[in-house]
Design an enzyme around this catalytic site. Structure first.
Site, PDB file in Angstrom:
ATOM      1  N   HIS A 133      32.312  48.380  -7.758  1.00 27.14           N
ATOM      2  CA  HIS A 133      33.588  49.273  -6.548  1.00 27.14           C
ATOM      3  C   HIS A 133      33.397  50.733  -7.123  1.00 27.14           C
ATOM      4  CE1 HIS A 133      35.912  49.492  -9.719  1.00 27.14           C
ATOM      5  NE2 HIS A 133      35.858  48.651 -10.113  1.00 27.14           N
ATOM      6  N   HIS A 142      17.962  57.915  -6.823  1.00 25.88           N
ATOM      7  CA  HIS A 142      16.880  56.878  -6.840  1.00 25.88           C
ATOM      8  C   HIS A 142      17.802  56.245  -7.718  1.00 25.88           C
ATOM      9  CE1 HIS A 142      12.474  55.072  -7.000  1.00 25.88           C
ATOM     10  NE2 HIS A 142      13.556  53.822  -7.469  1.00 25.88           N
TER      11      HIS A 142
END
Length: 211
Positions: A133, A142
């Site tokens: 979150h 990446h």
């Protein structure tokens, strides 16, 4: 929906599987290792410069190259509008309705992106990684397989988080930095460095975008 992949690579094979899992198809794989345009089975293959011969209103583009700096350079070279890029999300991924995923981003199988996280453009969320979150993942990042960003992590542009690495809550990682596989990041990491270990420590500066 049809897709053109830029980069005929192993990474591209996984992206193609994600595309097929959504009921779409890849019609072309363009890579500068090919000197001219030719057909192989269901695909057209050829150099990147010939994308204009294949691109139409029903076709999206995905950069299927894992290297962040090369991906950025190709985007700059193509000069396509953002709506030309597809966002590919494997059906097994769990994406919170309150999160945001940018264009050109690829979300691989079993990825989790939890509430109120923001993922930028041309990002790779690789197999089984977790973005908890309130995280921010900027453009050209990446996140490698099985890496974990815990709550409120901020990853700046172009950085790579290695496979099975973990990043503690609210930690910020700078631009174009590399976090080694299996590392545990417990404090902020600056721009343009490589950090490895448990806990992660800086071992070198990265003088160019290519590391």
């Amino acid at each position: 929906m049809n897709y053109i992949l830029i980069g005929d690579s192993g990474h591209g094979k996984v992206i193609e599987d994600c595309i097929r899992a959504n009921g779409h198809q890849v019609i072309a794989k363009l890579d500068d290792k090919y000197p001219s345009l030719f057909k192989v089975g269901p695909y057209m293959k050829g150099p990147i410069a010939l994308i204009g011969n294949l691109l139409d209103e029903k076709t999206k583009v995905v950069i299927s190259i894992g290297h962040n700096a090369i991906r950025q350079k190709i985007i700059e070279r193509l000069q396509l509008s953002e709506e030309r890029y597809g966002t590919v999300i494997h059906p097994s991924a769990i994406i919170s309705a309150s999160s945001k995923i940018g264009y050109g981003t690829v979300v691989m199988p079993n990825v989790v992106v939890n509430a109120d996280s923001v993922v930028g453009n041309h990002v790779i969320l690789n197999t089984s990684c977790i973005v908890e979150h309130d995280c921010t993942v900027q453009n050209f990042v990446h996140i490698s397989p099985s890496a974990v960003l815990t709550g409120g992590v901020f990853v700046q542009e172009g950085t790579q988080i290695g496979a099975r690495a973990s990043v503690n809550p609210t930690v910020e990682i700078g631009k174009w930095t590399m976090i080694g596989a299996g590392s545990a990041v417990i404090q902020n990491i600056p721009d343009h460095v490589t950090a490895v270990g448990v806990p992660a420590k800086i071992i070198k500066e990265r003088r160019t975008l290519n590391g």
